[in-house]
Design a protein around this motif. Structure first.
Motif, short mmCIF file in Angstrom:
data_model
loop_
_atom_site.label_atom_id
_atom_site.label_comp_id
_atom_site.label_asym_id
_atom_site.label_seq_id
_atom_site.Cartn_x
_atom_site.Cartn_y
_atom_site.Cartn_z
N ILE A 268 0.86 -1.19 0.00
CA ILE A 268 0.00 0.00 0.00
C ILE A 268 0.89 1.24 0.00
CG2 ILE A 268 -1.81 1.25 1.24
CD1 ILE A 268 -1.08 -2.39 2.10
N SER A 269 0.73 2.12 -0.98
CA SER A 269 1.56 3.31 -1.08
C SER A 269 0.71 4.54 -1.39
CB SER A 269 2.62 3.16 -2.18
OG SER A 269 3.50 2.10 -1.91
N PRO A 270 0.77 5.58 -0.55
CA PRO A 270 0.14 6.84 -0.92
C PRO A 270 0.88 7.45 -2.12
CG PRO A 270 0.64 6.77 1.43
CD PRO A 270 1.36 5.63 0.80
N TRP A 271 0.12 8.08 -3.00
CA TRP A 271 0.69 8.69 -4.19
C TRP A 271 0.57 10.21 -4.09
CZ3 TRP A 271 -1.66 5.41 -8.80
CH2 TRP A 271 -1.24 4.08 -8.66
N ILE A 272 1.69 10.89 -4.27
CA ILE A 272 1.68 12.35 -4.32
C ILE A 272 1.27 12.78 -5.72
CG2 ILE A 272 3.07 14.44 -4.16
CD1 ILE A 272 4.83 13.05 -2.15
N MET A 273 0.22 13.61 -5.78
CA MET A 273 -0.34 14.05 -7.06
C MET A 273 -0.20 15.56 -7.23
SD MET A 273 -1.28 11.25 -8.46
CE MET A 273 -2.16 11.95 -9.85
N GLY A 274 0.89 16.14 -6.68
CA GLY A 274 0.99 17.58 -6.70
C GLY A 274 0.03 18.17 -5.69
N PHE A 275 -0.49 19.38 -5.98
CA PHE A 275 -1.42 20.02 -5.05
C PHE A 275 -2.86 19.81 -5.49
CE2 PHE A 275 2.56 22.35 -4.42
CZ PHE A 275 2.66 22.28 -3.04
N THR A 276 -3.22 18.54 -5.68
CA THR A 276 -4.59 18.18 -6.01
C THR A 276 -4.95 16.98 -5.14
OG1 THR A 276 -6.09 17.60 -7.83
CG2 THR A 276 -3.88 16.65 -7.90
N THR A 277 -6.09 16.34 -5.41
CA THR A 277 -6.51 15.21 -4.59
C THR A 277 -5.45 14.11 -4.60
OG1 THR A 277 -8.85 15.66 -4.99
CG2 THR A 277 -8.26 13.44 -4.28
N GLN A 278 -5.03 13.72 -3.42
CA GLN A 278 -4.02 12.68 -3.28
C GLN A 278 -4.67 11.30 -3.43
OE1 GLN A 278 -0.53 14.05 -2.58
NE2 GLN A 278 -1.97 15.46 -3.55
N LEU A 279 -3.85 10.31 -3.77
CA LEU A 279 -4.35 8.96 -4.03
C LEU A 279 -3.62 7.94 -3.18
CD1 LEU A 279 -4.47 9.10 -7.95
CD2 LEU A 279 -6.36 9.54 -6.35
N VAL A 280 -4.23 6.76 -3.07
CA VAL A 280 -3.60 5.60 -2.46
C VAL A 280 -3.63 4.47 -3.48
CG1 VAL A 280 -3.66 3.90 -0.61
CG2 VAL A 280 -4.35 6.24 -0.15
N GLY A 281 -2.46 3.85 -3.71
CA GLY A 281 -2.39 2.72 -4.61
C GLY A 281 -2.12 1.44 -3.84
N VAL A 282 -2.84 0.38 -4.19
CA VAL A 282 -2.63 -0.94 -3.59
C VAL A 282 -2.14 -1.88 -4.69
CG1 VAL A 282 -3.66 -2.87 -2.35
CG2 VAL A 282 -4.46 -0.54 -1.91
N PHE A 283 -0.87 -2.31 -4.57
CA PHE A 283 -0.30 -3.27 -5.51
C PHE A 283 -0.65 -4.68 -5.01
CE2 PHE A 283 2.38 0.45 -6.15
CZ PHE A 283 2.53 0.48 -7.53
N PRO A 284 -1.48 -5.43 -5.75
CA PRO A 284 -1.90 -6.75 -5.27
C PRO A 284 -0.83 -7.82 -5.52
CG PRO A 284 -2.92 -6.29 -7.38
CD PRO A 284 -2.15 -5.05 -7.01
#
Length: 483
Positions: A268-284
């Motif tokens: 599980i890794s949070p993704w930095i998207m600049g100064f917009t809505t941030q994301l979380v990615g789950v690598f299965p």
């Protein structure tokens, strides 16, 4: 209006769904414990240090006096005043384990001061510690992982070098003395500045030994190093988040857990998207599909409408048997929680993120039962405010939901962070999420010199016949698109 209340209002206006999820987590937020302004806490670990059955905390930091702090728990969610012990320099990470076989947990710190290395504070009994050894290695050790990597019955150390960029394998001789056996070079084929920030140890491929997961800010990837079973590792495999709407996400820290309930460990890794809505990615993890230790395309979920994502933690916070995700951010620093709604055998699914608290920079999150009531609470470090917050989990118990009243005590609010004018930290010719992550990771870095200490300094040497570090079999890595 308090800073906490005003930021919550701003978040609510920016993204109402983030604050009105279909189901809510309830926490009672205790008043923060403040460290001296010279500390800048970076990480925390939880364990019973003094044998009284209650969870205690260890809090390293980029302390100008080379101190770390111990906090002894009362068993009801409260802790005594921080007790300082000497670590010999600024520390970014702590792992806890019995390194010398005496049955007592010892403290092992990532020493990121110059010169950098690993400091071992040995347990003298009754919750007291001695600063007994500093192993100087690397250029800036930011993270480390304890584990019996060579399966000989004692704990070894994998130390992560931010400027190396390498994993230095310090092997235990069985008595608590360590020798540098090899250094695994990371992301050599990418060029540029890799900036590995965090290392975790877990059995990724399900074969009974500990593998390594490294998250690198500069190269923007999560690397998996599979253990051959003897403390040597196969060439790393790198997994890079895909571009989202023309933006290349950056990663800083990861967590490991079985998010889909299929019996293997996902990343599980949070993704930095600049100064917009941030994301979380789950690598299965594809172990259930016959490819243990390999990972598929990530599932992606929103984290916070404001701030820059930094650190994740996973725990079953609502008692339904599924691991939920907590993500800490900076600029400002919302703590957002995503409830796991994944159906049995179904695709990953998470509820809308719920923001339960806001600071300036959430540097670390530790899920642990601090009040002995059988559920997982949260320990949160707010670095610029030199504060540690305890969030007692009341979910499903009719408890008190988090509220703006859980604010900073008068006069203790951290100053708002402001980004510098020039941010191309990895020198790739553009300012992007990797630069934001590297900048957040650089905060609190003044005076990287080592204060005087009583530590015994030792410089480990590779054993005759070992490969030079630059020729380690940890390279070359392949990009995530190749798996």
């Amino acid at each position: 209006m308090t800073r906490f209340a005003s930021t919550l209002a701003l978040l609510a206006a920016a993204a109402p769904a983030a604050l009105s999820a279909a189901s809510t987590f309830d926490f009672t937020i205790l008043p923060p414990t403040l460290f001296p302004t010279t500390h800048f806490p970076t990480h925390a670990a939880a364990i019973d240090l003094d044998g009284d059955g209650n969870v205690d905390l260890v809090v390293p930091g980029r302390d100008l006096n080379g101190l770390v702090y111990l906090m002894y728990g009362a068993g009801d969610g409260t802790f005594g005043s921080p007790t300082a012990i000497l670590a010999g320099g600024q520390t970014d990470w702590v792992d806890i384990g019995d390194v010398d076989g005496d049955g007592l947990p010892d403290l092992v710190f990532a020493l990121r001061s110059s010169p950098s290395g690993v400091t071992i504070n040995r347990n003298a009994g009754s919750g007291t510690f001695m600063n007994t050894e500093t192993i100087y290695v690397g250029r800036e050790i930011r993270s480390l992982a304890l584990g019996d990597f060579d399966q000989d019955g004692d704990l070894d150390i994998a130390a992560l070098d931010y400027y190396g960029p390498s994993v230095h394998m310090l092997i235990n001789d069985g008595t608590g003395s360590f020798e540098l056996v090899t250094s695994l070079r990371l992301n050599e084929e990418t060029g540029g500045l890799v900036f590995p920030q965090q290392i975790l140890a877990a059995d990724i491929d399900g074969d009974g030994d500990l593998d390594l997961v490294v998250t690198s800010i500069g190269s923007g990837r999560v690397s998996v190093l599979i253990n051959r079973g003897d403390g040597t590792f196969r060439p790393e495999i790198g997994y890079k988040p895909p571009s989202v709407s023309g933006t290349q996400p950056a990663v800083t820290n990861s967590a490991i857990g079985d998010m889909d309930g299929d019996g293997d460990l996902d990343i599980i890794s949070p993704w930095i998207m600049g100064f917009t809505t941030q994301l979380v990615g789950v690598f299965p993890n594809l172990g259930a599909q016959g490819s243990p230790g390999a990972f598929g395309a990530p599932a992606v979920f929103p984290a916070s409408p404001l701030g820059i994502s930094w650190v994740p933690a996973v725990a079953d916070l609502d008692g339904d048997g599924k691991l939920d995700i907590a993500v800490g951010h900076g600029l400002p620093g919302p703590l957002a929680i995503l409830r796991n709604l994944t159906p049995p055998g179904g695709p990953l699914a998470f509820d809308a993120p719920q923001v339960v608290m806001v600071g300036q920079f959430v540097r670390s999150i530790i899920p642990v039962d601090v009040d002995n009531d059988g559920d997982m609470d949260l320990v949160m470090l707010e670095a610029p405010g030199n504060a540690i917050w305890i969030l007692l989990n009341q979910t499903g118990q009719g408890g008190i939901a988090s509220a703006p009243e859980a604010a900073w005590p008068e006069g203790t609010e951290p100053k708002a962070l402001a980004t510098p004018a020039t941010l191309d930290r990895n020198r790739d010719g553009r300012t992007d999420g990797a630069d934001l992550g590297a900048w957040l990771g650089s905060l609190g870095t003044a005076a990287r010199t080592v204060p005087a200490s009583d530590a015994v300094a030792t410089r480990p040497r590779a054993r005759p016949g070992d490969d030079p570090p630059a020729q380690s079999d940890a390279t070359p890595a392949r990009s995530g698109g190749e798996r």
